[in-house]
Design a protein around this motif. Structure first.
Motif, PDB file in Angstrom:
ATOM      1  N   ASN A 157       0.819  -1.211   0.000  1.00 47.10           N
ATOM      2  CA  ASN A 157       0.000   0.000   0.000  1.00 47.10           C
ATOM      3  C   ASN A 157       0.855   1.264   0.000  1.00 47.10           C
ATOM      4  N   GLN A 158       2.018   1.198   0.655  1.00 45.00           N
ATOM      5  CA  GLN A 158       2.927   2.362   0.627  1.00 45.00           C
ATOM      6  C   GLN A 158       3.425   2.619  -0.797  1.00 45.00           C
ATOM      7  N   ALA A 159       3.702   1.553  -1.536  1.00 43.50           N
ATOM      8  CA  ALA A 159       4.129   1.705  -2.930  1.00 43.50           C
ATOM      9  C   ALA A 159       3.018   2.322  -3.775  1.00 43.50           C
ATOM     10  N   GLN A 160       1.774   1.927  -3.502  1.00 41.46           N
ATOM     11  CA  GLN A 160       0.645   2.495  -4.233  1.00 41.46           C
ATOM     12  C   GLN A 160       0.469   3.974  -3.912  1.00 41.46           C
ATOM     13  N   VAL A 161       0.671   4.343  -2.670  1.00 40.44           N
ATOM     14  CA  VAL A 161       0.595   5.763  -2.284  1.00 40.44           C
ATOM     15  C   VAL A 161       1.694   6.552  -2.984  1.00 40.44           C
ATOM     16  N   ASP A 162       2.913   6.001  -3.005  1.00 44.36           N
ATOM     17  CA  ASP A 162       4.038   6.701  -3.652  1.00 44.36           C
ATOM     18  C   ASP A 162       3.774   6.884  -5.151  1.00 44.36           C
ATOM     19  N   THR A 163       3.231   5.825  -5.787  1.00 43.75           N
ATOM     20  CA  THR A 163       2.944   5.908  -7.225  1.00 43.75           C
ATOM     21  C   THR A 163       1.870   6.954  -7.506  1.00 43.75           C
ATOM     22  N   ALA A 164       0.832   6.958  -6.696  1.00 44.52           N
ATOM     23  CA  ALA A 164      -0.239   7.936  -6.889  1.00 44.52           C
ATOM     24  C   ALA A 164       0.257   9.355  -6.615  1.00 44.52           C
ATOM     25  N   SER A 165       1.105   9.518  -5.614  1.00 45.30           N
ATOM     26  CA  SER A 165       1.670  10.838  -5.308  1.00 45.30           C
ATOM     27  C   SER A 165       2.540  11.333  -6.453  1.00 45.30           C
ATOM     28  N   LEU A 166       3.327  10.418  -7.050  1.00 44.20           N
ATOM     29  CA  LEU A 166       4.170  10.792  -8.180  1.00 44.20           C
ATOM     30  C   LEU A 166       3.320  11.239  -9.364  1.00 44.20           C
TER      31      LEU A 166
END
Length: 348
Positions: A157-166
């Motif tokens: 989920n942290q990776a998904q947050v980082d991708t969405a933030s990018l």
């Protein structure tokens, strides 16, 4: 009655007849006097010379900026000619889809952290129970597996947050360096796509000089002095940075890059001349003469003129001479005298 000529009279008549038909032949035959010339040692003529080749100012960065996500252009903040700073926002894209994705990713992250917290507390309690012998080993192992799975879920989920933030951050087209906008490809309301050109950004405060030099010029310039770039009345000190290790197939030259040693307001693309002082003394261009298709110098040797060709000499430019300094050059009448012609040396 026919008159008969004797041999002396016939020879005289024939010579006069040929002289009438071909005055050049007659003049050459009759003018056998040596040509008066003066001589001067080569050492007295040689002088420090300068060499120059065409050169152009080039920018280190002339980048095509592209949209990195798909979206409709909602704002254009700069136009052609604008000077921008590094990190400055140039355009905005409709970012609602990406902000929604970011919100969902953050919500999933919150749930994953809650599950992790519960799994961790269960694992810790089961550890205590196992120590007292009140809990089977299988249940402790299950608690351990649930805890590990919850940790992995949080990482996903942290990776998904980082991708969405990018993706959200890419809804703004920004300048990677300070420079000037030279082209604008985006239009207001246009649907931008990843990789599609948005702006052309020229870094005008970081420039180099590019010149094409022959192998001989590369070697000579390395030993030259007072290296500079001259354009439109402006003179800039430069320093050689690199020689590109590739020879052009057509011109047989190499690109050489030079760094500027002082700031300039000259625009990228400005053409001029790369100038340097040659390490070898050269013969001034006024001493060169052309015989047939070759350029060279006229020498005085054994009461006769001798043409010495200089294959690398160029019209109107000083030339490097591969002769001893004591070589005697013909000064007076050097343009008139021909190879092999008899000469009479006079005092200067």
């Amino acid at each position: 009655m026919m008159r008969h000529f004797g041999l002396p009279q016939y020879a005289l008549f024939t010579g006069l007849f040929l002289g009438t038909i071909n005055p050049v032949w007659a003049a050459t035959s009759l003018d056998s006097e040596p040509l008066a010339v003066t001589l001067i040692p080569l050492a007295k003529v040689l002088q420090i010379s300068e060499r120059s080749v065409p050169a152009t100012l080039v920018s280190l960065n002339d980048s095509t900026l592209s949209a990195e996500v798909a979206g409709k252009v909602t704002r254009l903040l700069v136009d052609v000619g604008a000077t921008v700073k590094a990190g400055q926002v140039l355009a905005n894209l409709d970012c609602r889809d990406y902000t929604h994705s970011l919100s969902q990713a953050k919500a999933s992250m919150t749930a994953a952290k809650a599950r992790l917290s519960f799994a961790q507390s269960q694992w810790q309690r089961n550890q205590q129970l196992r120590k007292t012998g009140l809990l089977p080993a299988e249940q402790l192992e299950k608690a351990q597996a649930d805890f590990d799975s919850a940790q992995a879920d949080v990482a996903v989920n942290q990776a998904q947050v980082d991708t969405a933030s990018l993706a959200v951050s890419r809804c703004e087209v920004t300048a990677p360096f300070a420079g000037q906008i030279t082209q604008r490809h985006l239009q207001l309301g246009q649907q931008a796509t990843p990789g599609s050109p948005a702006f052309q950004l020229l870094q005008h405060d970081v420039q180099e000089l590019s010149a094409q030099l022959s192998a001989e010029e590369v070697a000579e310039q390395a030993q030259g002095k007072q290296l500079r770039f001259v354009a439109d009345g402006v003179t800039l000190a430069v320093k050689r940075r690199a020689v590109v290790g590739q020879i052009s197939g057509n011109t047989r030259t190499q690109e050489v890059r030079f760094s500027l040693q002082e700031p300039t307001t000259l625009a990228a693309g400005q053409s001029g001349r790369l100038v340097w002082q040659s390490p070898l003394p050269a013969l001034p261009a006024s001493w060169l003469v052309r015989r047939d298709t070759s350029l060279g110098v006229m020498l005085g040797e054994d009461d006769a003129a001798k043409f010495h060709p200089l294959p690398k000499a160029q019209e109107g430019q000083a030339a490097i001479v591969d002769l001893p300094d004591t070589t005697l050059l013909i000064d007076q009448n050097r343009l008139r005298v021909q190879h092999g012609q008899a000469i009479k040396v006079e005092s200067p």
